[in-house]
Design a protein around this motif. Structure first.
Motif, PDB file in Angstrom:
ATOM      1  N   VAL A 100       0.852  -1.190   0.000  1.00  0.00           N
ATOM      2  CA  VAL A 100       0.000   0.000   0.000  1.00  0.00           C
ATOM      3  C   VAL A 100       0.887   1.239   0.000  1.00  0.00           C
ATOM      4  N   LEU A 101       0.369   2.299  -0.589  1.00  0.00           N
ATOM      5  CA  LEU A 101       1.034   3.593  -0.621  1.00  0.00           C
ATOM      6  C   LEU A 101       0.175   4.558   0.179  1.00  0.00           C
ATOM      7  N   SER A 102       0.753   5.190   1.147  1.00  0.00           N
ATOM      8  CA  SER A 102       0.019   6.110   2.010  1.00  0.00           C
ATOM      9  C   SER A 102       0.557   7.523   1.819  1.00  0.00           C
ATOM     10  N   GLY A 103      -0.334   8.495   1.916  1.00  0.00           N
ATOM     11  CA  GLY A 103       0.059   9.890   1.809  1.00  0.00           C
ATOM     12  C   GLY A 103      -0.117  10.476   0.431  1.00  0.00           C
ATOM     13  N   ASN A 104      -0.391   9.630  -0.566  1.00  0.00           N
ATOM     14  CA  ASN A 104      -0.542  10.135  -1.924  1.00  0.00           C
ATOM     15  C   ASN A 104      -1.784  11.005  -2.091  1.00  0.00           C
ATOM     16  N   CYS A 105      -2.710  10.935  -1.142  1.00  0.00           N
ATOM     17  CA  CYS A 105      -3.914  11.762  -1.203  1.00  0.00           C
ATOM     18  C   CYS A 105      -3.668  13.145  -0.601  1.00  0.00           C
ATOM     19  N   GLY A 106      -2.508  13.344  -0.001  1.00  0.00           N
ATOM     20  CA  GLY A 106      -2.187  14.630   0.608  1.00  0.00           C
ATOM     21  C   GLY A 106      -2.351  14.644   2.114  1.00  0.00           C
ATOM     22  N   PHE A 107      -2.937  13.599   2.664  1.00  0.00           N
ATOM     23  CA  PHE A 107      -3.153  13.546   4.113  1.00  0.00           C
ATOM     24  C   PHE A 107      -2.123  12.652   4.773  1.00  0.00           C
ATOM     25  N   THR A 108      -1.667  13.075   5.933  1.00  0.00           N
ATOM     26  CA  THR A 108      -0.668  12.320   6.671  1.00  0.00           C
ATOM     27  C   THR A 108      -0.699  12.749   8.129  1.00  0.00           C
ATOM     28  N   LEU A 109      -0.197  11.911   8.986  1.00  0.00           N
ATOM     29  CA  LEU A 109      -0.116  12.243  10.405  1.00  0.00           C
ATOM     30  C   LEU A 109       1.288  12.658  10.821  1.00  0.00           C
ATOM     31  N   ALA A 110       2.121  12.962   9.864  1.00  0.00           N
ATOM     32  CA  ALA A 110       3.480  13.432  10.174  1.00  0.00           C
ATOM     33  C   ALA A 110       3.960  14.289   9.017  1.00  0.00           C
TER      34      ALA A 110
END
Length: 102
Positions: A13-23
């Motif tokens: 999975v790739l996370s953060g590509n939507c622009g949202f992140t917790l860091a």
């Protein structure tokens, strides 16, 4: 009921590509709350659940990765979402400058 993605053959999975992140996080509680409320609204996650499950004891992206290292069952790749960077650097001012607050 939904089943985990890995049961369907998803291995990465790739996370953060939507622009949202917790860091990164600034360490200011109001900035963390802003990001949690944004995730809740845009991604449809219950805010109560986010507040109960996300216990941010990191500020940098590296510290966030260290926190989750070894806790995920699939391959992961992360991008730093653009929503967190201005908030971490200039705080609530970023929402006013970008026209997000009405």
């Amino acid at each position: 009921m939904l089943s985990p993605s890995v049961f369907h053959g998803v291995t990465t999975v790739l996370s953060g590509n939507c622009g949202f992140t917790l860091a990164p996080l600034s360490g200011r509680p109001e900035d963390t709350d802003y990001l949690l409320r944004m995730l809740s609204r845009v991604e449809g996650m219950p805010l109560v659940t986010l507040r109960e499950s996300v216990k941010p004891d990191w500020t940098s992206f590296g510290e966030y990765l260290d926190k989750i290292d070894g806790t995920l069952a699939i391959n992961t790749a992360f991008l730093v979402g653009h929503s967190a960077i201005p908030r971490a650097v200039i705080g609530s001012t970023c929402a006013y400058r970008r026209g997000h607050v009405r």
